[in-house]
Write an enzyme that holds these catalytic residues in place. Structure first.
Site, PDB file in Angstrom:
ATOM      1  N   SER A   1       0.842  -1.192   0.000  1.00 11.64           N
ATOM      2  CA  SER A   1       0.000   0.000   0.000  1.00 11.64           C
ATOM      3  C   SER A   1       0.874   1.237   0.000  1.00 11.64           C
ATOM      4  O   SER A   1       2.075   1.174   0.238  1.00 11.64           O
ATOM      5  CB  SER A   1      -0.926   0.014   1.220  1.00 11.64           C
ATOM      6  OG  SER A   1      -0.205   0.260   2.403  1.00 11.64           O
ATOM      7  N   ASP A   2       0.236   2.354  -0.273  1.00 18.82           N
ATOM      8  CA  ASP A   2       0.907   3.652  -0.227  1.00 18.82           C
ATOM      9  C   ASP A   2       0.360   4.415   0.968  1.00 18.82           C
ATOM     10  O   ASP A   2      -0.840   4.611   1.101  1.00 18.82           O
ATOM     11  CB  ASP A   2       0.680   4.402  -1.537  1.00 18.82           C
ATOM     12  CG  ASP A   2       1.420   3.734  -2.687  1.00 18.82           C
ATOM     13  OD1 ASP A   2       2.650   3.691  -2.625  1.00 18.82           O
ATOM     14  OD2 ASP A   2       0.754   3.247  -3.615  1.00 18.82           O
ATOM     15  N   THR A   3       1.275   4.856   1.815  1.00 22.53           N
ATOM     16  CA  THR A   3       0.931   5.278   3.167  1.00 22.53           C
ATOM     17  C   THR A   3       1.839   6.413   3.594  1.00 22.53           C
ATOM     18  O   THR A   3       2.975   6.497   3.145  1.00 22.53           O
ATOM     19  CB  THR A   3       1.119   4.089   4.137  1.00 22.53           C
ATOM     20  OG1 THR A   3       0.291   3.014   3.724  1.00 22.53           O
ATOM     21  CG2 THR A   3       0.797   4.456   5.568  1.00 22.53           C
ATOM     22  N   VAL A   4       1.352   7.281   4.485  1.00 21.07           N
ATOM     23  CA  VAL A   4       2.234   8.216   5.175  1.00 21.07           C
ATOM     24  C   VAL A   4       2.194   7.918   6.666  1.00 21.07           C
ATOM     25  O   VAL A   4       1.139   7.638   7.232  1.00 21.07           O
ATOM     26  CB  VAL A   4       1.857   9.695   4.927  1.00 21.07           C
ATOM     27  CG1 VAL A   4       2.013  10.049   3.462  1.00 21.07           C
ATOM     28  CG2 VAL A   4       0.466  10.045   5.425  1.00 21.07           C
TER      29      VAL A   4
ATOM     30  N   MET B   1       6.467   2.535   6.997  1.00 28.76           N
ATOM     31  CA  MET B   1       5.510   2.440   5.896  1.00 28.76           C
ATOM     32  C   MET B   1       5.842   1.268   4.981  1.00 28.76           C
ATOM     33  O   MET B   1       6.917   0.687   5.053  1.00 28.76           O
ATOM     34  CB  MET B   1       5.518   3.746   5.100  1.00 28.76           C
ATOM     35  CG  MET B   1       5.087   4.951   5.910  1.00 28.76           C
ATOM     36  SD  MET B   1       5.354   6.512   5.038  1.00 28.76           S
ATOM     37  CE  MET B   1       6.997   6.948   5.578  1.00 28.76           C
TER      38      MET B   1
END
Length: 528
Positions: free
Chosen positions: A347-350, A430
């Site tokens: 996933s793409d996460t901050v 992340m």
């Protein structure tokens, strides 16, 4: 201590506050909030909102949020701001339709956005300045524009074709059909208008009325089941965090539906081995960590789901007895081919963390799941929707089977660690499924090997891919790569790094904070 003749970063020190985020603008905003009298919660929400603008492929108000807050009085509070499946998304409906999986591109992967409800709850329960003040910097950057940073531009260019399939995504997140380049100004005026409406009217301005109606209509246009009633029914739920001891350090995670207990199970398995006697970057250490990870992730995929649907107690899954049972199947010399072969979710996460002069620390994570989530964006309000529902399975016998109003297994996890009853670390890593493995690695790096926060983040990472190969970051030594192959691992070199991460540590004797921000991203840690 690092070699100062080599490229690298030193940890950052501060006393009156510290912030660490994946983007320099967000770090600056968090610092400015602290300097203006806000506390760590105000600063974290402000930074998270800014990241929704400047790292839009990673996070947004169409996504989800989790947070852990350590207050100066020693109390620790958890919050689950993850969205639910549409009420009409019943298991039987999917079975009758012949739908056997919820793919990342399926409109049924869109779940209700939970971020804004969570941000609102955090500032109400623990903040000083209010949601309107926290959102103002994000409004300014969405309206006036921001310079696209190098890592963001690199990621964005790989996502163009997916964005082109939706008119709203094309309008708001492409420039003449292409991704913006590094150093180019990008604006999202529609998102600025939406954030301003929320600043003026609270989160209800998002979950009820015109914005909610547009989100529901867009999902239904593509054949989804989400309704305005689903939007209005969202909640951010306070949680009691769960913890497990690792060599005397209390590691704190959130309970399911997040995968945080995966990290605890993994650490409890590693605790059965004398990791500190092994070279920190050697094949023996990485082999044990990979084998322990395969076991912990098998637990995750079998058991973690919406907390109302868990069938095995969390306490059992993070217990010493369970860890000892699992550790018995690990050979220090050879990969155990009988262990499960897992397909990770990425996933793409901050992730960001903030600490203030009073000793308050915030561990905060926000995501739209895959790059730009569902890649479906509202035309008028500029809300990019997440595809977190792809973490559901369609198997009525499985606890994580999709069902109406249910929360899916979640990969994004904030964390803390405590010593002698005091918060020592606020941290997160992340990278989708990698996050639990990353939590275990940085804790082992600091506890077993005495690394500082920056060293702990910068260390080379390994993780398996969809075919079971071990993907090694290129800084890993070549002889270690070969030694892992000799132990039976199918090794390949990575073409992209594994995630990112931030850490803030507090020295209880001196009162100083010291922190690090992952070299894999554009961000930075700042102390005052």
């Amino acid at each position: 201590m690092r070699d100062f003749q080599l490229p690298g970063r030193s940890p950052v020190y501060g006393e009156a506050g510290m912030c660490a985020t994946s983007h320099p603008v967000a770090s600056q905003v968090a610092l400015s909030v602290l300097l203006k009298g806000g506390n760590a919660v105000d600063a974290a929400v402000a930074a998270g909102a800014v990241l929704s603008v400047v790292e839009p492929h990673m996070t947004g108000i169409g996504g989800d949020c989790f947070a852990i807050i350590s207050e100066p009085d020693g109390s620790v509070h958890g919050y689950n701001g993850s969205g639910r499946a549409a009420a009409a998304a019943k298991t039987d409906w999917f079975v009758e339709q012949g739908i056997t999986e919820i793919s990342e591109s399926s409109i049924h992967a869109v779940t209700v956005p939970g971020s804004l409800k969570c941000w609102d709850r955090l500032v109400q329960d623990h903040g000083k300045l209010g949601l309107d003040a926290a959102l103002q910097p994000a409004i300014d950057y969405a309206e006036g524009g921001f310079a696209v940073t190098s890592r963001v531009a690199w990621d964005w260019q790989d996502l163009v074709e997916g964005l082109k399939r939706d008119p709203g995504a094309t309008k708001h997140y492409l420039v003449a059909g292409r991704a913006p380049q590094a150093g180019e100004r990008h604006t999202v005026p529609a998102l600025a208008k939406t954030l301003r409406a929320v600043a003026e009217g609270g989160s209800d301005a998002f979950y009820c009325g015109a914005i909610a109606a547009e989100i529901a209509a867009l999902v239904q246009q593509y054949g989804g089941l989400l309704t305005e009633e689903d939007m209005a029914g969202i909640s951010c739920d306070p949680l009691v965090p769960v913890s497990a001891s690792y060599r005397g350090v209390e590691v704190v995670e959130l309970p399911p539906n997040g995968q945080g207990i995966t990290a605890l199970t993994l650490l409890k398995i590693l605790e059965q081995f004398d990791l500190g006697s092994l070279a920190p970057h050697g094949a023996e250490r990485h082999h044990l960590q990979l084998e322990a990870g395969r076991l912990a992730y098998a637990m995750r995929d079998a058991h973690i789901t919406d907390p109302d649907h868990m069938r095995v107690a969390v306490e059992t899954l993070i217990s010493d007895a369970y860890a000892q049972q699992l550790a018995a199947s690990i050979s220090p010399d050879r990969r155990n081919d009988s262990l499960p072969s897992l397909v990770p979710s990425q996933s793409d996460t901050v992730y960001l963390t903030v600490a203030d002069r009073d000793g308050r620390m915030v561990s905060f994570i926000n995501s739209v799941y895959r790059g730009f989530g569902a890649r479906v964006c509202t035309m008028d309000s500029g809300v990019m929707l997440q595809n977190r529902g792809a973490c559901f399975v369609v198997d009525p016998a499985h606890p994580n089977c999709i069902d109406g109003g249910k929360r899916p297994l979640h990969t994004i996890i904030p964390a803390m660690a405590r010593k002698d009853g005091k918060t020592w670390l606020s941290f997160g890593v992340m990278g989708g499924a990698y996050q639990a493995q990353g939590h275990a690695q940085v804790i082992a790096n600091m506890v077993d090997y005495g690394m500082d926060p920056q060293e702990a983040l910068d260390a080379p990472r390994l993780f398996w891919n969809e075919t079971g190969e071990i993907v090694a970051e290129t800084p890993l030594a070549g002889d270690v790569f070969s030694a892992l192959e000799a132990k039976g691992h199918k090794m390949v070199w990575a073409d992209k790094p594994h995630g990112g991460g931030q850490i803030i540590a507090r020295d209880s004797e001196t009162g100083f904070y010291w922190g690090g921000s992952d070299c894999r991203k554009d961000g930075m840690a700042i102390g005052i």
